[in-house]
Design an enzyme around this catalytic site. Structure first.
Site, PDB file in Angstrom:
ATOM      1  N   HIS A 114      -0.508   7.697   5.379  1.00 41.59           N
ATOM      2  CA  HIS A 114      -1.045   7.009   4.208  1.00 41.59           C
ATOM      3  C   HIS A 114      -1.959   7.963   3.454  1.00 41.59           C
ATOM      4  O   HIS A 114      -2.885   8.518   4.054  1.00 41.59           O
ATOM      5  CB  HIS A 114      -1.858   5.786   4.629  1.00 41.59           C
ATOM      6  N   CYS A 161       4.876  10.408   9.195  1.00 47.44           N
ATOM      7  CA  CYS A 161       4.535   9.326   8.269  1.00 47.44           C
ATOM      8  C   CYS A 161       3.023   9.296   8.104  1.00 47.44           C
ATOM      9  O   CYS A 161       2.297   9.853   8.917  1.00 47.44           O
ATOM     10  CB  CYS A 161       4.953   7.962   8.826  1.00 47.44           C
ATOM     11  N   GLU A 213       4.994  -1.373   2.373  1.00 47.87           N
ATOM     12  CA  GLU A 213       4.671  -0.055   1.859  1.00 47.87           C
ATOM     13  C   GLU A 213       5.481   0.336   0.642  1.00 47.87           C
ATOM     14  O   GLU A 213       6.669   0.020   0.534  1.00 47.87           O
ATOM     15  CB  GLU A 213       4.859   0.994   2.964  1.00 47.87           C
ATOM     16  N   HIS A 235       0.829  -1.193   0.000  1.00 53.60           N
ATOM     17  CA  HIS A 235       0.000   0.000   0.000  1.00 53.60           C
ATOM     18  C   HIS A 235       0.869   1.251   0.000  1.00 53.60           C
ATOM     19  O   HIS A 235       2.029   1.225   0.388  1.00 53.60           O
ATOM     20  CB  HIS A 235      -0.996  -0.004   1.169  1.00 53.60           C
ATOM     21  N   GLU A 282       0.343  15.424  13.449  1.00 56.94           N
ATOM     22  CA  GLU A 282       1.274  14.842  14.412  1.00 56.94           C
ATOM     23  C   GLU A 282       2.017  15.900  15.218  1.00 56.94           C
ATOM     24  O   GLU A 282       2.216  15.747  16.415  1.00 56.94           O
ATOM     25  CB  GLU A 282       2.297  13.950  13.699  1.00 56.94           C
TER      26      GLU A 282
END
Length: 187
Positions: free
Chosen positions: A77, A75, A124, A40, A95
């Site tokens: 997605h 980090c 990933e 992904h 974050e």
């Protein structure tokens, strides 16, 4: 609740891709991290201070996997339809309460890693972005336990001397940040 600490009832989709980063579907985030994890799309961001140092974070103990480990600045997605720069800016804000100047892609890596504590896994296609921090940071405790500035050499030394304290992808994406920070176009 954030993307990284989301529970089963708040499980955002991630984009499943092939080895060329072509979208082949979507899956709930937690399902995409159960072994065997499907490939992904992800992003890893490094911010620098203009003086040759990289901003690192120690992941909160509340993270669903790889909790409490040192990692790059942020980090995440991409959501379906979201580009990697949008994702990077969203994750920096979520974050760290951070804003970056121009971000540039400095490469991609594909990696797999298993978290022995949570039993979850990563697989990933990771887009690595690099930029300069504008202003300060205000870390969210459910996302980030602490932050620090370190030179690329100091990060390499940490990875080599205390590998159990760093997220497995840090060693994989660090060479891209080292090259970016030393390039004349540095940012």
């Amino acid at each position: 609740m954030s993307e990284e600490t989301a529970g089963p009832s708040d499980d955002p989709p991630v984009v499943l891709v092939d080895e060329d980063d072509v979208e082949v579907g979507v899956a709930p985030k937690l399902a995409a991290h159960r072994p065997p994890a499907p490939l992904h799309r992800a992003i890893s961001v490094f911010l620098h201070d203009g003086a040759g140092r990289l901003l690192l974070q120690r992941r909160s103990d509340a993270k669903y996997h790889f909790a409490g480990l040192w990692a790059n600045t942020a980090c995440g997605h991409p959501a379906p339809g979201e580009d990697v720069e949008e994702t990077a800016r969203r994750r920096l804000a979520a974050e760290l309460g951070a804003v970056a100047g121009p971000l540039r892609g400095v490469g991609t890596v594909v990696y797999e890693a298993a978290d022995p504590v949570s039993g979850l896994a990563e697989h990933e296609f990771d887009h690595v972005l690099f930029g300069r921090l504008l202003g300060g940071v205000d870390p969210r405790p459910d996302e980030v336990a602490e932050v620090c500035w370190a030179t690329p050499a100091e990060v390499s030394a940490l990875v080599a001397s205390r590998p159990s304290t760093v997220a497995p992808w840090l060693a994989i994406v660090l060479p891209l940040a080292r090259r970016a920070i030393s390039s004349p176009s540095g940012d």
